[in-house]
Design a protein around this motif. Structure first.
Motif, PDB file in Angstrom:
ATOM      1  N   GLN A  15      -9.975   3.968  -4.394  1.00 17.94           N
ATOM      2  CA  GLN A  15      -9.278   5.174  -4.831  1.00 17.94           C
ATOM      3  C   GLN A  15      -9.948   5.863  -6.008  1.00 17.94           C
ATOM      4  O   GLN A  15      -9.680   7.033  -6.274  1.00 17.94           O
ATOM      5  N   GLU A  16     -10.791   5.161  -6.736  1.00 16.99           N
ATOM      6  CA  GLU A  16     -11.461   5.761  -7.885  1.00 16.99           C
ATOM      7  C   GLU A  16     -12.835   5.142  -8.076  1.00 16.99           C
ATOM      8  O   GLU A  16     -13.157   4.109  -7.485  1.00 16.99           O
ATOM      9  N   ALA A  17     -13.643   5.796  -8.895  1.00 20.87           N
ATOM     10  CA  ALA A  17     -15.008   5.334  -9.149  1.00 20.87           C
ATOM     11  C   ALA A  17     -15.407   5.736 -10.560  1.00 20.87           C
ATOM     12  O   ALA A  17     -14.792   6.614 -11.173  1.00 20.87           O
ATOM     13  N   VAL A  18     -16.447   5.097 -11.053  1.00 21.66           N
ATOM     14  CA  VAL A  18     -17.016   5.462 -12.351  1.00 21.66           C
ATOM     15  C   VAL A  18     -18.261   6.303 -12.111  1.00 21.66           C
ATOM     16  O   VAL A  18     -19.146   5.908 -11.343  1.00 21.66           O
ATOM     17  N   LEU A  19     -18.310   7.467 -12.730  1.00 22.70           N
ATOM     18  CA  LEU A  19     -19.509   8.299 -12.657  1.00 22.70           C
ATOM     19  C   LEU A  19     -20.514   7.683 -13.626  1.00 22.70           C
ATOM     20  O   LEU A  19     -20.485   7.941 -14.824  1.00 22.70           O
ATOM     21  N   ALA A  20     -21.376   6.824 -13.092  1.00 18.71           N
ATOM     22  CA  ALA A  20     -22.219   5.966 -13.932  1.00 18.71           C
ATOM     23  C   ALA A  20     -23.324   6.740 -14.649  1.00 18.71           C
ATOM     24  O   ALA A  20     -23.586   6.506 -15.832  1.00 18.71           O
ATOM     25  N   GLU A  21     -23.970   7.685 -13.938  1.00 19.66           N
ATOM     26  CA  GLU A  21     -25.147   8.326 -14.535  1.00 19.66           C
ATOM     27  C   GLU A  21     -25.486   9.627 -13.819  1.00 19.66           C
ATOM     28  O   GLU A  21     -25.476   9.681 -12.583  1.00 19.66           O
ATOM     29  N   TRP A  22     -25.750  10.665 -14.587  1.00 15.64           N
ATOM     30  CA  TRP A  22     -26.283  11.920 -14.043  1.00 15.64           C
ATOM     31  C   TRP A  22     -27.802  11.865 -14.109  1.00 15.64           C
ATOM     32  O   TRP A  22     -28.379  11.496 -15.138  1.00 15.64           O
ATOM     33  N   PHE A  23     -28.455  12.253 -13.022  1.00 13.24           N
ATOM     34  CA  PHE A  23     -29.913  12.329 -13.016  1.00 13.24           C
ATOM     35  C   PHE A  23     -30.408  13.696 -13.487  1.00 13.24           C
ATOM     36  O   PHE A  23     -31.577  13.861 -13.812  1.00 13.24           O
ATOM     37  N   LYS A  32     -31.998  21.007  -2.506  1.00 13.10           N
ATOM     38  CA  LYS A  32     -31.180  20.269  -1.553  1.00 13.10           C
ATOM     39  C   LYS A  32     -31.729  18.854  -1.378  1.00 13.10           C
ATOM     40  O   LYS A  32     -32.935  18.653  -1.287  1.00 13.10           O
ATOM     41  N   ASP A  33     -30.824  17.899  -1.373  1.00 12.15           N
ATOM     42  CA  ASP A  33     -31.110  16.473  -1.223  1.00 12.15           C
ATOM     43  C   ASP A  33     -31.685  15.832  -2.476  1.00 12.15           C
ATOM     44  O   ASP A  33     -32.057  14.649  -2.454  1.00 12.15           O
ATOM     45  N   ASP A  34     -31.773  16.573  -3.589  1.00 16.11           N
ATOM     46  CA  ASP A  34     -32.143  15.955  -4.863  1.00 16.11           C
ATOM     47  C   ASP A  34     -31.023  15.009  -5.298  1.00 16.11           C
ATOM     48  O   ASP A  34     -29.844  15.362  -5.211  1.00 16.11           O
ATOM     49  N   PRO A  35     -31.342  13.796  -5.789  1.00 18.74           N
ATOM     50  CA  PRO A  35     -30.294  12.912  -6.320  1.00 18.74           C
ATOM     51  C   PRO A  35     -29.646  13.551  -7.545  1.00 18.74           C
ATOM     52  O   PRO A  35     -30.348  13.995  -8.466  1.00 18.74           O
ATOM     53  N   LEU A  36     -28.321  13.610  -7.557  1.00 20.82           N
ATOM     54  CA  LEU A  36     -27.592  14.213  -8.680  1.00 20.82           C
ATOM     55  C   LEU A  36     -27.011  13.164  -9.613  1.00 20.82           C
ATOM     56  O   LEU A  36     -27.199  13.239 -10.827  1.00 20.82           O
ATOM     57  N   PHE A  37     -26.292  12.198  -9.061  1.00 23.78           N
ATOM     58  CA  PHE A  37     -25.656  11.187  -9.907  1.00 23.78           C
ATOM     59  C   PHE A  37     -25.355   9.941  -9.093  1.00 23.78           C
ATOM     60  O   PHE A  37     -25.458   9.931  -7.863  1.00 23.78           O
ATOM     61  N   VAL A  38     -24.989   8.881  -9.796  1.00 22.18           N
ATOM     62  CA  VAL A  38     -24.621   7.611  -9.174  1.00 22.18           C
ATOM     63  C   VAL A  38     -23.181   7.292  -9.537  1.00 22.18           C
ATOM     64  O   VAL A  38     -22.777   7.441 -10.692  1.00 22.18           O
ATOM     65  N   ILE A  39     -22.404   6.856  -8.536  1.00 16.43           N
ATOM     66  CA  ILE A  39     -21.049   6.385  -8.807  1.00 16.43           C
ATOM     67  C   ILE A  39     -20.989   4.880  -8.561  1.00 16.43           C
ATOM     68  O   ILE A  39     -21.743   4.343  -7.754  1.00 16.43           O
TER      69      ILE A  39
END
Length: 419
Positions: A15-23, A32-39
């Motif tokens: 139900q939820e996640a941590v927005l760990a890091e913005w690239f 398009k298709d560039d990595p934006l962030f990791v959850i």
């Protein structure tokens, strides 16, 4: 119209996640298709990519816990083309005065105070991932001494870790801040960090397994001579034909599949007052990551060849490295194999991956003296450990299973002949 960036669903139970890091940074131009962030969730990490070209707007910073489906930013599609010429126009008036002022001061920055104060200088414009910048700052490294192996000589996190391993006793290149803190102050030598969702979930699952199962472990040892000989003889031909390397994991997965057919209770679950027996073998393979241990599942391993098993493992490792592992990849396992030997473990007692009733622990191969035909010889030996739920599996079944795994790995031909 701007495109909203939402936290994707990774499974019904999450139900939820941590927005760990913005690239990327707020205002960056993205493709398009560039990595934006990791959850991060309590089960997986997932990399989210851009859906279109444009200019990025970030509305939720890294480190925040967000609900699935929440909007954390947006992309303005029309902004990409408009933003492109701005850096060129800005450089023309700014660059000359920078060069003029840099000449008389070129000597001064070298012994500048920031380096001595523990703030490593990163050249302006150098492309580094946020995690790499953070590691450089934490370890106070001189990046001019680090050889980049990424595209275009870019420094990756792996390059930083390799550099630290080579440094004597892990000492950073640049001296850290002067020791002005009191030597008897423990807080000065401690670092406090919150547990990640995955680490919390691992802790909960391990504790649950210890408290809710009657776990017992039995041991044996395997002479790896024949498996090593076969691997040495056929590894080149295997690689050429199947485009994947032949490892020992496929030997053990195939051996477990055969042994589970003979001792089906190890492949079973307890469900309330019932025991569910599985007429298939979904083998989980434990893989260590920076954020914790994950166990992707090789489905229907009983139908697979050695090459298919090895390819499945390679595919999962790639997905893990690229933060593409999905929740579905972790579900449905009926038995687990964990290889602590890759880290140098000689012997251990693996903990059950609930609701499974068995887990096999592999360990490092080590030459030891053994007695064969009344003669002492040196053989490459591996200790193996089977942890099992004694509520489902009796000692006889556990010992029989481990004995069969030993026989299959010591004589891989038996698996082909099923004897």
């Amino acid at each position: 119209m701007s495109i909203e960036i939402k936290i994707p669903s990774v499974g019904e139970s999450v139900q939820e996640a941590v927005l760990a890091e913005w690239f990327k940074q707020d205002g960056d131009t993205v493709r398009k298709d560039d990595p934006l962030f990791v959850i991060e969730t309590d089960k997986v990490t997932l990399e989210v990519v851009a859906e279109a070209d444009g200019v990025l707007t970030i509305t939720v910073p890294a480190g925040e816990t967000v609900a699935i489906g929440a909007v954390v930013g947006s992309i303005e599609p029309g902004g990409a083309a408009a933003a492109a010429p701005q850096p060129t126009a800005a450089k023309e008036p700014v660059t000359p005065p920078e060069k003029e002022s840099a000449a008389p001061q070129s000597v001064a920055p070298t012994p500048a105070v920031p380096a001595a104060a523990g703030s490593p200088v990163i050249p302006q414009g150098m492309a580094l991932a946020p995690s790499v910048r953070r590691l450089i700052a934490e370890k106070n490294l001189d990046i001019s001494k680090i050889q980049g192996t990424g595209p275009g000589g870019r420094i990756s996190k792996g390059d930083i870790l390799l550099h630290l391993e080579k440094a004597p006793a892990g000492i950073p290149d640049v001296p850290s801040a002067p020791a002005v803190q009191a030597a008897d102050d423990p807080a000065a030598f401690e670092t406090r960090k919150p547990m990640s969702p995955i680490r919390k979930r691992i802790a909960e699952r391990l504790l649950e397994s210890k408290q809710n199962t009657a776990m017992l472990t039995t041991f044996n040892e395997i002479d790896m001579s024949r498996a090593m000989q076969i691997r040495s003889l056929y590894k080149d031909a295997f690689q050429k034909r199947h485009s994947v390397a032949l490892g020992f994991m496929s030997f053990f997965v195939k051996a477990c599949v055969q042994a589970l057919k003979e001792v089906p209770e190890i492949n079973a679950f307890i469900d309330g007052g019932d025991i569910i027996y599985h007429n298939y073998q979904h083998i989980g393979v434990a893989v260590g990551t920076e954020r914790g241990l994950v166990v992707p599942v090789i489905r229907h391993a009983e139908r697979m060849s050695y090459a298919q098993v090895e390819q499945a493992i390679v595919d999962y490792v790639t997905k893990i490295k690229d933060n593409r592992l999905e929740l579905a990849d972790l579900e449905g396992g009926t038995f687990t194999v964990s290889n602590g030997g890759v880290y140098g473990s000689l012997l251990s007692t693996p903990i059950l991956n609930m609701p499974q009733s068995g887990i096999l622990g592999m360990h490092k191969i080590e030459k030891r003296p053994v007695v064969i035909d009344d003669a002492i010889v040196i053989r490459p030996m591996m200790y193996v450990a089977l942890s099992y739920d004694h509520r489902v599996v009796d000692g006889k079944g556990a010992v029989t299973f481990l004995k069969r795994v030993k026989e299959f790995v010591e004589n891989p031909e038996r698996m082909a002949l099923e004897v």
